[in-house]
Design a protein around this motif. Structure first.
Motif, PDB file in Angstrom:
ATOM      1  N   ILE A  27       0.841  -1.206   0.000  1.00  0.00           N
ATOM      2  CA  ILE A  27       0.000   0.000   0.000  1.00  0.00           C
ATOM      3  C   ILE A  27       0.873   1.252   0.000  1.00  0.00           C
ATOM      4  O   ILE A  27       0.634   2.208  -0.753  1.00  0.00           O
ATOM      5  CB  ILE A  27      -0.944  -0.003   1.211  1.00  0.00           C
ATOM      6  CG1 ILE A  27      -1.989  -1.105   1.071  1.00  0.00           C
ATOM      7  CG2 ILE A  27      -1.625   1.367   1.373  1.00  0.00           C
ATOM      8  CD1 ILE A  27      -2.822  -1.305   2.323  1.00  0.00           C
ATOM      9  N   GLY A  28       1.909   1.258   0.840  1.00  0.00           N
ATOM     10  CA  GLY A  28       2.757   2.438   1.002  1.00  0.00           C
ATOM     11  C   GLY A  28       3.592   2.780  -0.202  1.00  0.00           C
ATOM     12  O   GLY A  28       4.116   3.906  -0.293  1.00  0.00           O
ATOM     13  N   ASN A  29       3.735   1.855  -1.140  1.00  0.00           N
ATOM     14  CA  ASN A  29       4.492   2.130  -2.365  1.00  0.00           C
ATOM     15  C   ASN A  29       3.589   2.263  -3.587  1.00  0.00           C
ATOM     16  O   ASN A  29       3.783   3.163  -4.417  1.00  0.00           O
ATOM     17  CB  ASN A  29       5.532   1.034  -2.602  1.00  0.00           C
ATOM     18  CG  ASN A  29       6.723   1.137  -1.681  1.00  0.00           C
ATOM     19  OD1 ASN A  29       7.563   2.014  -1.823  1.00  0.00           O
ATOM     20  ND2 ASN A  29       6.800   0.234  -0.708  1.00  0.00           N
ATOM     21  N   VAL A  30       2.596   1.385  -3.707  1.00  0.00           N
ATOM     22  CA  VAL A  30       1.751   1.371  -4.906  1.00  0.00           C
ATOM     23  C   VAL A  30       0.826   2.591  -4.957  1.00  0.00           C
ATOM     24  O   VAL A  30       0.688   3.225  -6.008  1.00  0.00           O
ATOM     25  CB  VAL A  30       0.927   0.067  -4.977  1.00  0.00           C
ATOM     26  CG1 VAL A  30      -0.083   0.138  -6.115  1.00  0.00           C
ATOM     27  CG2 VAL A  30       1.849  -1.134  -5.163  1.00  0.00           C
ATOM     28  N   LEU A  61      -2.134  13.740   1.157  1.00  0.00           N
ATOM     29  CA  LEU A  61      -2.623  12.451   0.678  1.00  0.00           C
ATOM     30  C   LEU A  61      -1.467  11.494   0.378  1.00  0.00           C
ATOM     31  O   LEU A  61      -1.506  10.309   0.754  1.00  0.00           O
ATOM     32  CB  LEU A  61      -3.475  12.660  -0.585  1.00  0.00           C
ATOM     33  CG  LEU A  61      -4.287  11.448  -1.056  1.00  0.00           C
ATOM     34  CD1 LEU A  61      -5.276  11.012   0.021  1.00  0.00           C
ATOM     35  CD2 LEU A  61      -5.020  11.767  -2.358  1.00  0.00           C
ATOM     36  N   ILE A  62      -0.435  12.000  -0.301  1.00  0.00           N
ATOM     37  CA  ILE A  62       0.726  11.157  -0.586  1.00  0.00           C
ATOM     38  C   ILE A  62       1.396  10.704   0.701  1.00  0.00           C
ATOM     39  O   ILE A  62       1.707   9.518   0.895  1.00  0.00           O
ATOM     40  CB  ILE A  62       1.743  11.914  -1.467  1.00  0.00           C
ATOM     41  CG1 ILE A  62       1.179  12.165  -2.868  1.00  0.00           C
ATOM     42  CG2 ILE A  62       3.059  11.129  -1.548  1.00  0.00           C
ATOM     43  CD1 ILE A  62       1.123  10.959  -3.754  1.00  0.00           C
ATOM     44  N   LEU A  63       1.629  11.642   1.629  1.00  0.00           N
ATOM     45  CA  LEU A  63       2.302  11.304   2.881  1.00  0.00           C
ATOM     46  C   LEU A  63       1.454  10.385   3.758  1.00  0.00           C
ATOM     47  O   LEU A  63       1.993   9.551   4.496  1.00  0.00           O
ATOM     48  CB  LEU A  63       2.658  12.579   3.642  1.00  0.00           C
ATOM     49  CG  LEU A  63       3.741  13.453   2.993  1.00  0.00           C
ATOM     50  CD1 LEU A  63       3.925  14.751   3.774  1.00  0.00           C
ATOM     51  CD2 LEU A  63       5.062  12.706   2.887  1.00  0.00           C
ATOM     52  N   LEU A  64       0.130  10.519   3.684  1.00  0.00           N
ATOM     53  CA  LEU A  64      -0.760   9.635   4.434  1.00  0.00           C
ATOM     54  C   LEU A  64      -0.505   8.178   4.062  1.00  0.00           C
ATOM     55  O   LEU A  64      -0.371   7.314   4.937  1.00  0.00           O
ATOM     56  CB  LEU A  64      -2.215   9.999   4.151  1.00  0.00           C
ATOM     57  CG  LEU A  64      -3.281   9.039   4.684  1.00  0.00           C
ATOM     58  CD1 LEU A  64      -3.296   9.028   6.207  1.00  0.00           C
ATOM     59  CD2 LEU A  64      -4.667   9.415   4.146  1.00  0.00           C
ATOM     60  N   THR A  72       4.591   2.740   4.599  1.00  0.00           N
ATOM     61  CA  THR A  72       5.974   2.296   4.416  1.00  0.00           C
ATOM     62  C   THR A  72       6.851   2.762   5.561  1.00  0.00           C
ATOM     63  O   THR A  72       7.594   1.977   6.164  1.00  0.00           O
ATOM     64  CB  THR A  72       6.533   2.831   3.084  1.00  0.00           C
ATOM     65  OG1 THR A  72       5.791   2.268   2.005  1.00  0.00           O
ATOM     66  CG2 THR A  72       7.999   2.466   2.928  1.00  0.00           C
ATOM     67  N   LEU A  73       6.790   4.052   5.874  1.00  0.00           N
ATOM     68  CA  LEU A  73       7.672   4.626   6.890  1.00  0.00           C
ATOM     69  C   LEU A  73       7.446   3.992   8.255  1.00  0.00           C
ATOM     70  O   LEU A  73       8.397   3.758   9.007  1.00  0.00           O
ATOM     71  CB  LEU A  73       7.450   6.137   6.968  1.00  0.00           C
ATOM     72  CG  LEU A  73       7.775   6.925   5.695  1.00  0.00           C
ATOM     73  CD1 LEU A  73       7.405   8.396   5.874  1.00  0.00           C
ATOM     74  CD2 LEU A  73       9.241   6.778   5.325  1.00  0.00           C
ATOM     75  N   VAL A 122      10.040  -0.031  -8.390  1.00  0.00           N
ATOM     76  CA  VAL A 122      11.020  -1.016  -7.902  1.00  0.00           C
ATOM     77  C   VAL A 122      10.689  -1.419  -6.470  1.00  0.00           C
ATOM     78  O   VAL A 122      10.666  -2.604  -6.125  1.00  0.00           O
ATOM     79  CB  VAL A 122      12.456  -0.440  -7.989  1.00  0.00           C
ATOM     80  CG1 VAL A 122      13.443  -1.367  -7.290  1.00  0.00           C
ATOM     81  CG2 VAL A 122      12.865  -0.233  -9.438  1.00  0.00           C
ATOM     82  N   SER A 123      10.420  -0.435  -5.620  1.00  0.00           N
ATOM     83  CA  SER A 123      10.085  -0.729  -4.223  1.00  0.00           C
ATOM     84  C   SER A 123       8.788  -1.532  -4.112  1.00  0.00           C
ATOM     85  O   SER A 123       8.665  -2.404  -3.243  1.00  0.00           O
ATOM     86  CB  SER A 123       9.961   0.574  -3.427  1.00  0.00           C
ATOM     87  OG  SER A 123      11.208   1.238  -3.345  1.00  0.00           O
ATOM     88  N   SER A 124       7.840  -1.260  -4.994  1.00  0.00           N
ATOM     89  CA  SER A 124       6.574  -2.008  -4.991  1.00  0.00           C
ATOM     90  C   SER A 124       6.805  -3.474  -5.329  1.00  0.00           C
ATOM     91  O   SER A 124       6.223  -4.369  -4.705  1.00  0.00           O
ATOM     92  CB  SER A 124       5.592  -1.392  -5.993  1.00  0.00           C
ATOM     93  OG  SER A 124       5.286  -0.059  -5.669  1.00  0.00           O
ATOM     94  N   VAL A 125       7.664  -3.725  -6.312  1.00  0.00           N
ATOM     95  CA  VAL A 125       7.971  -5.104  -6.712  1.00  0.00           C
ATOM     96  C   VAL A 125       8.673  -5.840  -5.575  1.00  0.00           C
ATOM     97  O   VAL A 125       8.351  -6.996  -5.264  1.00  0.00           O
ATOM     98  CB  VAL A 125       8.832  -5.117  -7.995  1.00  0.00           C
ATOM     99  CG1 VAL A 125       9.324  -6.529  -8.307  1.00  0.00           C
ATOM    100  CG2 VAL A 125       8.042  -4.557  -9.170  1.00  0.00           C
TER     101      VAL A 125
END
Length: 320
Positions: A203-206, A232-235, A240-241, A302-305
């Motif tokens: 979720i945090g990457n896609v 919205l992006i940071l939410l 991830t963070l 890349v991070s999503s994969v």
């Protein structure tokens, strides 16, 4: 406390640069060490929640910095800021450093570390055996590092320079967007404790990947045009963070846990996070602002994969 250029010439700049490099080296060690320590101290069933405190505290510090910028811009002229105002945050940070030093002196090693300390295996052979985990750390770090830089660090500058937004408006919007991030972090930590690390990281990457271009196109000259897309992006980046400290600790055995996190994390942040300001400026100048957005989205992909193929580590026993 560095002298001015008029007093010491180029040596004044060298002193400031050296101090910043030492501070950067210290932070490069402290961040993964703190992540590992907190993950080892946390109950396994609440490790995600505890680990989210790393970025809660760090983002509060960033918000204090932005808030200080807002206050100083209200009361100081550009000339006063250039002459002496820029030193004020360093002075306050130094006082905070003394307070932090006292706190660190009162910490105790985790039981996980103490139980493994007697074994003392060779670190680098053990690190090589866990090189796959090291590459996972790099893969999970690159997307979030640069995306966070875009929406939390450089958002103010870009809104002012590219879109002509008043600086005070941009600072206020960025400050409140980071507050949204802070509030979201414990939620995402608890989410991963219940549903798993992989879903949270996906979720945090896609989601930021899918939202990046629409939110970037929304930025204009008003408060809402920066606050809404950044918030919205940071939410969703909070997913991830909040969880990477727990995930990184769960990927390595105790004998190499700190260096296993620190080395690849430092490589990823230095190569991708460290070059982000220069690449953003160069790519935007040579090509277009959207070209840098493509670069960020490729890193998020890349991070999503990597997150999709990550083994689930929720609740893993760290005593090995």
């Amino acid at each position: 406390m560095t002298p001015t250029f008029e007093t010491a010439g180029v040596f004044a700049a060298i002193m400031l640069l050296a101090a910043r490099l030492i501070q950067g080296l210290a932070y490069g060690d402290e961040m993964p060490t703190a992540q590992t320590y907190l993950a080892e101290m946390a109950p396994p069933e609440r490790r995600g929640l505890w680990s989210s405190m790393i970025y809660v505290s760090g983002t509060i510090g960033a918000c204090l910095g932005i808030f200080m910028g807002v206050i100083m811009n209200l009361f100081l002229s550009p000339e006063e800021m250039s002459e002496w105002g820029w030193r004020v945050p360093f002075f306050i940070g130094a006082l905070g450093g003394l307070w932090a030093l006292v706190g660190r002196s009162q910490l105790h090693e985790s039981e996980t570390f103490k139980s493994n300390k007697a074994k003392r295996p060779s670190i680098w052979p053990e690190f090589r055996r866990n090189c796959q985990s090291a590459f996972r750390v790099i893969g999970l770090t690159i997307g979030g590092t640069v995306c966070y830089y875009v929406w939390s660090v450089s958002a103010v500058q870009q809104a002012v320079v590219v879109h002509g937004m008043p600086q005070a408006t941009a600072l206020n919007a960025s400050l409140l967007a980071n507050v949204v991030l802070i509030i979201s972090l414990p939620f995402w930590g608890k989410f991963s404790d219940r549903f798993g690390r992989r879903p949270a990281l996906i979720i945090g990457n896609v989601v930021p990947l899918l939202l990046f271009f629409p939110m970037n196109a929304m930025v204009g000259q008003t408060f809402v045009s920066l606050f809404f897309p950044a918030a919205l992006i940071l939410l969703f980046m909070g997913a991830t963070l909040a969880n990477t400290p727990a995930v990184f600790a769960e990927l390595f055995p105790t004998s190499v846990r700190t260096v296993g996190v620190a080395f690849p994390y430092a490589v990823a942040v230095a190569i991708f996070g460290g070059t982000a300001p220069y690449l953003q400026n160069w790519i935007s100048t040579q090509y277009s602002v959207s070209a840098f957005s493509v670069y960020v989205c490729l890193l998020l992909l890349v991070s999503s994969v990597v997150a999709f193929f990550l083994p689930e580590t929720k609740g893993k026993d760290l005593r090995d």
